[in-house]
Design an enzyme around this catalytic site. Structure first.
Site, mmCIF file in Angstrom:
data_model
loop_
_atom_site.group_PDB
_atom_site.id
_atom_site.type_symbol
_atom_site.label_atom_id
_atom_site.label_comp_id
_atom_site.label_asym_id
_atom_site.label_seq_id
_atom_site.Cartn_x
_atom_site.Cartn_y
_atom_site.Cartn_z
ATOM 1 N N ASP A 208 26.718 -25.175 20.472
ATOM 2 C CA ASP A 208 26.760 -24.113 21.329
ATOM 3 C C ASP A 208 26.604 -23.596 22.946
ATOM 4 O OD1 ASP A 208 29.459 -24.051 19.569
ATOM 5 O OD2 ASP A 208 29.174 -22.406 19.481
ATOM 6 N N TYR A 211 29.457 -21.750 26.635
ATOM 7 C CA TYR A 211 30.030 -21.248 26.109
ATOM 8 C C TYR A 211 31.835 -21.080 27.339
ATOM 9 C CZ TYR A 211 28.690 -19.092 21.521
ATOM 10 O OH TYR A 211 27.960 -19.870 20.189
ATOM 11 N N ASN A 246 31.165 -25.842 18.055
ATOM 12 C CA ASN A 246 32.790 -26.149 18.694
ATOM 13 C C ASN A 246 32.925 -25.639 19.240
ATOM 14 O OD1 ASN A 246 31.321 -23.718 16.980
ATOM 15 N ND2 ASN A 246 33.245 -22.243 17.131
ATOM 16 N N HIS A 331 26.190 -28.013 12.715
ATOM 17 C CA HIS A 331 26.242 -27.082 13.881
ATOM 18 C C HIS A 331 26.991 -25.986 13.156
ATOM 19 C CE1 HIS A 331 27.405 -23.578 16.278
ATOM 20 N NE2 HIS A 331 28.545 -23.606 16.682
ATOM 21 N N HIS A 341 32.140 -16.923 8.959
ATOM 22 C CA HIS A 341 31.835 -18.469 9.292
ATOM 23 C C HIS A 341 31.461 -18.924 7.378
ATOM 24 C CE1 HIS A 341 32.322 -18.979 13.075
ATOM 25 N NE2 HIS A 341 31.366 -18.256 13.673
ATOM 26 N N VAL A 369 26.450 -19.692 12.624
ATOM 27 C CA VAL A 369 26.659 -18.015 12.542
ATOM 28 C C VAL A 369 25.760 -17.817 13.549
ATOM 29 C CG1 VAL A 369 26.193 -15.890 10.758
ATOM 30 C CG2 VAL A 369 27.209 -18.764 10.419
ATOM 31 N N HIS A 370 26.176 -16.100 14.007
ATOM 32 C CA HIS A 370 24.951 -15.449 14.764
ATOM 33 C C HIS A 370 24.649 -14.755 14.273
ATOM 34 C CE1 HIS A 370 28.206 -16.071 18.072
ATOM 35 N NE2 HIS A 370 27.651 -17.768 17.457
#
Ligand SMILES: *[C@@H]1O[C@H](CO)[C@@H](O)[C@H](O)[C@H]1NC(C)=O
Ligand SMILES: *[C@@H]1O[C@H](CO)[C@@H](O)[C@H](O)[C@H]1NC(C)=O
Length: 416
Positions: A208, A211, A246, A331, A341, A369-370
């Site tokens: 990622d 964005y 993703n 990822h 997620h 996952v942030h």
């Protein structure tokens, strides 16, 4: 290995000691950020990036500034160019015309006695036309050496440097930074600036990037370009080891763009052939005392697929006498206690977890996952659809799983 930060809940815990510390791993994007140093217990960093707001920096901000001069190279970035760290791939974009494909380089600043010649390509994405994307392999380098390089023509040429890693050796110390889910917000900027201050020598990037897929039509390509200029402050000097997330897929039937990873693959080359991979999306490199395996969460990986067959062979090539550290990047995390997620990595876990335990992978880094999260050494390889044993158990052969997806992108943090 000393500890990185405090997380509690179930199987989430601190990493256990693995004897002498040979590779430093720095987690730049953690809000709860910690770092570790040679042979000593962990030192928790005081760095805390802002949680909010998390908006993209406007395009006219100086962090995205186009370098001055006609056709000046921009979006410069480097990555490892071979299996063992004696080569780099240098990539850059020129906007006005093709310009030179040459990299001039040498051992002292301003004295570029060697030349390497690369290739150039351009592409369209819906109605966006890319600049001229140059990629140049610079190989046959000496280990542990600072190189200076120059790209571009005449008054518009630009100069950078990089440092090759030490030779592959079990005792070679090295400092890796880990970043995931970066984006191009003010928080992304704080992550990248902090990462540069810590002196990380190579960035392991867990997917990622830009964005840009949150934009539409022409703006998608525009935001890939702005991200390239944004990341250059680090990526022109420190190699970034890329993995795809993703947000790199960019499957957009509404504008007729249905081939996955098109922008990413045009812009971010990887040395996949050096590890006998058939795709830039999964590959391996060795660097100092680490063997690093990059997997693609969004490419086929079940039994008999190219990624599965490749990984089976690559794990056999790991030589712990030379590279005691075995690190896997992907990822989507295989273990994740957040709602965000949840279980998205479960399918890859079912396929690869037993191999990770058999080959004693030290650590699996993921983003997606942030948040920051770290597991105990646990495995769930006894589980199959007909056994009742569905819960992970302590397993000394299992990797530690570390999620570090809080790089600062515009989606903000996973808050549970
Ligand atoms: C690439 O650039 C050339 C020269 O400017 C142009 O003629 C061609 O249409 C471009 N190709 C694509 C795919 O945009
Ligand atoms: C799956 O679990 C069942 C029940 O415990 C066991 O008999 C079987 O051997 C397992 N199959 C595999 C492929 O591990």
């Amino acid at each position: 290995m000393p500890h990185f930060g405090d997380i509690s809940s179930g199987w989430i815990k601190r990493i256990e000691n693995k004897g002498s510390m040979l590779v430093q791993l720095l987690f730049f994007s953690s809000v709860l950020l910690s770092c570790i140093s040679n042979g000593s217990a962990g030192v928790t960093s005081t760095f805390v990036r802002n949680e909010w707001p998390s908006v993209d920096i406007p395009l006219d901000n100086e962090v995205f500034a186009v370098p001055k001069g006609y056709n000046a190279p921009q979006q410069v970035h480097i990555t490892q160019g071979d299996y063992d760290g004696k080569a780099v791939i240098i990539s850059w974009v020129t906007a006005d015309e093709e310009g030179s494909n040459k990299v001039r380089y040498g051992l002292s600043e301003g004295k570029y006695e060697f030349t390497a010649e690369g290739t150039v390509q351009n592409y369209t994405f819906y109605n966006y036309k890319s600049g001229y994307i140059h990629q140049c392999l610079v190989d046959g380098l000496q280990y542990d050496t600072k190189y200076f390089y120059e790209i571009g023509d005449g008054d518009s040429s630009r100069r950078f440097w990089f440092r090759t890693p030490p030779p592959i050796d079990p005792d070679a110390p090295y400092k890796f930074g880990i970043i995931g889910d970066l984006g191009q917000t003010y928080n992304s900027l704080s992550t990248i600036e902090h990462c540069m201050q810590t002196g990380a020598e190579t960035i392991l990037f867990v997917g990622d990037l830009s964005y840009a897929d949150r934009y539409k039509y022409h703006d998608v390509g525009v935001r890939w370009d702005s991200w390239g200029r944004f990341a250059e402050r680090s990526a022109a000097y420190q190699p970034w080891i890329w993995s795809a997330g993703n947000h790199e897929i960019e499957y957009f039937p509404y504008m007729g763009e249905v081939i996955p990873f098109r922008n990413y693959l045009h812009r971010y080359p990887t040395p996949y052939l050096a590890s006998e991979s058939s795709s830039p999306l999964w590959y391996a490199v060795r660097r100092a005392s680490a063997h690093i395996i990059v997997l693609s969460s969004y490419s086929p990986f079940v039994k008999y697929t190219p990624q599965w067959k490749w990984l089976e062979q690559e794990l056999k090539r790991v030589d712990r006498k030379k590279t005691p550290w075995l690190i896997v990047l992907m990822h989507a995390p295989m273990y994740n206690s957040n709602d965000a997620h949840f279980m998205e990595g479960e399918s890859m876990r079912a396929v690869f977890e037993s191999w990770f335990c058999r080959h004693k992978v030290d650590v699996v880094f993921a983003g997606h996952v942030h948040a920051y999260e770290r597991s105990y050494r646990i495995s769930n390889i006894r589980y199959n659809v007909s056994s009742g044993a569905s819960y992970p158990v302590p397993d000394k052969s299992a990797p530690v799983y570390i999620t570090v997806g809080d790089g600062g992108n515009q989606e903000g943090l996973a808050l549970r």
